[in-house]
Design a protein around this motif. Structure first.
Motif, PDB file in Angstrom:
ATOM      1  N   SER A 108       0.817  -1.221   0.000  1.00  0.00           N
ATOM      2  CA  SER A 108       0.000   0.000   0.000  1.00  0.00           C
ATOM      3  C   SER A 108       0.848   1.267   0.000  1.00  0.00           C
ATOM      4  N   LEU A 109       2.159   1.111   0.014  1.00  0.00           N
ATOM      5  CA  LEU A 109       3.028   2.286   0.048  1.00  0.00           C
ATOM      6  C   LEU A 109       2.840   3.120  -1.220  1.00  0.00           C
ATOM      7  N   PRO A 110       2.848   4.442  -1.082  1.00  0.00           N
ATOM      8  CA  PRO A 110       2.631   5.300  -2.253  1.00  0.00           C
ATOM      9  C   PRO A 110       3.742   5.192  -3.287  1.00  0.00           C
ATOM     10  N   PHE A 111       3.331   5.122  -4.540  1.00  0.00           N
ATOM     11  CA  PHE A 111       4.241   5.110  -5.683  1.00  0.00           C
ATOM     12  C   PHE A 111       5.263   3.960  -5.627  1.00  0.00           C
ATOM     13  N   LEU A 112       4.876   2.850  -4.986  1.00  0.00           N
ATOM     14  CA  LEU A 112       5.767   1.690  -4.906  1.00  0.00           C
ATOM     15  C   LEU A 112       5.831   0.946  -6.235  1.00  0.00           C
ATOM     16  N   PHE A 113       4.679   0.805  -6.897  1.00  0.00           N
ATOM     17  CA  PHE A 113       4.618   0.033  -8.133  1.00  0.00           C
ATOM     18  C   PHE A 113       4.696   0.954  -9.340  1.00  0.00           C
ATOM     19  N   ARG A 114       5.498   0.573 -10.305  1.00  0.00           N
ATOM     20  CA  ARG A 114       5.718   1.400 -11.498  1.00  0.00           C
ATOM     21  C   ARG A 114       4.573   1.281 -12.496  1.00  0.00           C
ATOM     22  N   SER A 115       3.873   0.167 -12.463  1.00  0.00           N
ATOM     23  CA  SER A 115       2.815  -0.102 -13.435  1.00  0.00           C
ATOM     24  C   SER A 115       1.984  -1.270 -12.943  1.00  0.00           C
ATOM     25  N   GLU A 294      -4.814  15.276 -15.503  1.00  0.00           N
ATOM     26  CA  GLU A 294      -3.473  14.805 -15.176  1.00  0.00           C
ATOM     27  C   GLU A 294      -2.841  15.693 -14.104  1.00  0.00           C
ATOM     28  N   VAL A 295      -1.848  15.154 -13.396  1.00  0.00           N
ATOM     29  CA  VAL A 295      -1.173  15.897 -12.330  1.00  0.00           C
ATOM     30  C   VAL A 295       0.335  15.818 -12.516  1.00  0.00           C
ATOM     31  N   ASP A 296       1.049  16.581 -11.721  1.00  0.00           N
ATOM     32  CA  ASP A 296       2.507  16.500 -11.661  1.00  0.00           C
ATOM     33  C   ASP A 296       2.855  15.415 -10.642  1.00  0.00           C
ATOM     34  N   LYS A 297       2.938  14.161 -11.105  1.00  0.00           N
ATOM     35  CA  LYS A 297       3.147  13.035 -10.181  1.00  0.00           C
ATOM     36  C   LYS A 297       4.453  13.151  -9.414  1.00  0.00           C
ATOM     37  N   ALA A 298       5.484  13.715 -10.049  1.00  0.00           N
ATOM     38  CA  ALA A 298       6.784  13.814  -9.381  1.00  0.00           C
ATOM     39  C   ALA A 298       6.691  14.645  -8.110  1.00  0.00           C
ATOM     40  N   SER A 299       5.854  15.674  -8.126  1.00  0.00           N
ATOM     41  CA  SER A 299       5.733  16.526  -6.939  1.00  0.00           C
ATOM     42  C   SER A 299       5.035  15.778  -5.797  1.00  0.00           C
ATOM     43  N   PHE A 300       4.067  14.928  -6.128  1.00  0.00           N
ATOM     44  CA  PHE A 300       3.412  14.124  -5.099  1.00  0.00           C
ATOM     45  C   PHE A 300       4.368  13.057  -4.567  1.00  0.00           C
ATOM     46  N   GLN A 301       5.107  12.436  -5.465  1.00  0.00           N
ATOM     47  CA  GLN A 301       6.046  11.396  -5.053  1.00  0.00           C
ATOM     48  C   GLN A 301       7.126  11.963  -4.140  1.00  0.00           C
ATOM     49  N   ALA A 302       7.590  13.160  -4.433  1.00  0.00           N
ATOM     50  CA  ALA A 302       8.639  13.787  -3.625  1.00  0.00           C
ATOM     51  C   ALA A 302       8.178  14.058  -2.200  1.00  0.00           C
ATOM     52  N   ALA A 303       6.873  14.201  -2.012  1.00  0.00           N
ATOM     53  CA  ALA A 303       6.336  14.503  -0.679  1.00  0.00           C
ATOM     54  C   ALA A 303       6.217  13.262   0.207  1.00  0.00           C
ATOM     55  N   MET A 304       6.508  12.074  -0.337  1.00  0.00           N
ATOM     56  CA  MET A 304       6.243  10.836   0.381  1.00  0.00           C
ATOM     57  C   MET A 304       7.389  10.335   1.257  1.00  0.00           C
ATOM     58  N   LYS A 305       8.522  11.021   1.292  1.00  0.00           N
ATOM     59  CA  LYS A 305       9.660  10.558   2.092  1.00  0.00           C
ATOM     60  C   LYS A 305       9.293  10.326   3.557  1.00  0.00           C
ATOM     61  N   PRO A 306       8.544  11.237   4.212  1.00  0.00           N
ATOM     62  CA  PRO A 306       8.182  10.980   5.608  1.00  0.00           C
ATOM     63  C   PRO A 306       7.366   9.701   5.800  1.00  0.00           C
ATOM     64  N   VAL A 307       6.573   9.348   4.794  1.00  0.00           N
ATOM     65  CA  VAL A 307       5.760   8.129   4.881  1.00  0.00           C
ATOM     66  C   VAL A 307       6.669   6.900   4.873  1.00  0.00           C
ATOM     67  N   TYR A 308       7.628   6.871   3.974  1.00  0.00           N
ATOM     68  CA  TYR A 308       8.563   5.746   3.920  1.00  0.00           C
ATOM     69  C   TYR A 308       9.419   5.688   5.186  1.00  0.00           C
TER      70      TYR A 308
END
Length: 328
Positions: A108-115, A294-308
């Motif tokens: 369930s971790l965010p952006f873990l799976f590429r496809s 569509e969104v800027d996925k990279a900006s959302f992914q960059a915000a996930m470090k605290p979650v990991y």
């Protein structure tokens, strides 16, 4: 659990425990399974397909009855009933298991799976089996992983592009500390609530937005109350099919194998239905007036470090994440 839910659990326990005492092996048994989605939903159809395989392979001795549409309560209610042995099994989104079986947090971790292909390869591997086995100590036998697509944010007021656009929004999330942490990392205010309460929450303005996959956005009619779906695709949290360990341990090994094999064979059937349903749902919500952006996925992914940092904090979870990321 509410008093009403507790009553349902008690009634289910009284009416099902005798039917599920599967000893001796020759005794006929009806396995009861809970599902919050409607009859035509891919997960519901997949469990019914699994039941057909089991019925055929046991010459009708073991069957599955699926209680769909949330008739036995919420996912949390059904999990409790399965743990008690009042139900044989249930299909739930794995987020509902996070606080019961910690390893279910990993997929369930965010952006873990590429496809979607990466998701399938990872869950079909030994990593997926290890994650399923992790639920046994909590009283559940993990049988299979089903698809749940990618989850995106839908809002009552606007499309979003970056985390700055969701700052301060009240966003409904699943009742999981991981889901709460993920949305808070985006800068929004996470509001956990059961799926059945979300439509009213959106309609009344109790919440500003929610997040889910396209088929659920469609089947729940949430697109009527929140017409702006931004394709963040932040997680691919899979569904999990779990069996009551109390009931499992009463089964002969031969019956356990039949059930486990049928569950595995229902997976490709479910995936086919899911892929078809996603396309149908996309067309349906757009026809109903929803706007997909569509969104800027990279900006959302960059915000996930605290979650990991918070949830990938043991040698086992770090190893599992690394193995998933290494799947080609």
């Amino acid at each position: 659990m509410t008093p009403f839910s507790l009553t349902r659990v008690a009634l289910a326990a009284c009416t099902t425990l005798s039917a599920l005492a599967l000893v001796p092996a020759a005794q006929a048994a009806e396995l009861r399974s809970a599902e919050i989605h409607p009859d035509n939903y891919p997960t519901t159809q997949a469990v019914r397909h699994m039941g057909e395989l089991i019925k055929e392979r046991t010459q009708g001795r073991i069957t599955i009855k699926v209680y769909s549409g949330g008739s036995l309560g919420s996912e949390n209610d059904s999990i409790e009933q399965v743990k008690l042995g009042a139900l044989a099994m249930t299909r739930v989104n794995s987020a509902a298991m996070h606080n019961i079986c910690e390893l279910t947090r990993v997929p369930s971790l965010p952006f873990l799976f590429r496809s979607t292909e990466h998701l399938h390869k990872a869950l079909d591997s030994e990593v997926g089996e290890q994650l399923l086995r992790g639920c046994e100590k909590a009283g559940f036998v993990g049988l299979a992983w089903y698809d749940s697509g990618s989850r995106s944010i839908y809002s009552r007021s606007k499309l979003v592009k970056t985390p700055a656009d969701v700052k301060g929004m009240k966003i409904r999330v699943q009742q999981s500390d991981l889901a709460v942490a993920m949305v808070e990392a985006m800068g929004a205010n996470a509001t956990p609530m059961p799926l059945g309460e979300v439509y009213t929450g959106l309609k009344t303005g109790l919440i500003d937005a929610a997040e889910n996959n396209l088929p659920s956005y469609d089947s729940t009619r949430h697109f009527e109350a929140a017409k702006y779906m931004s394709m963040t695709e932040h997680t691919m949290t899979p569904e999990i099919l779990v069996f009551s360990k109390r009931q499992w341990d009463k089964l002969p090994e031969a019956d356990q194998k039949i059930i486990r094999d049928a569950a595995k064979e229902s997976v490709p059937y479910m995936r086919k239905l899911w892929a078809e349903r996603e396309q149908v749902s996309k067309a349906a919500v757009e026809k109903g007036g929803a706007q997909l952006g569509e969104v800027d996925k990279a900006s959302f992914q960059a915000a996930m470090k605290p979650v990991y940092d918070r949830f990938v904090n043991t040698p086992e979870t770090k190893e599992l994440v690394s193995r998933i990321q290494a799947v080609k």
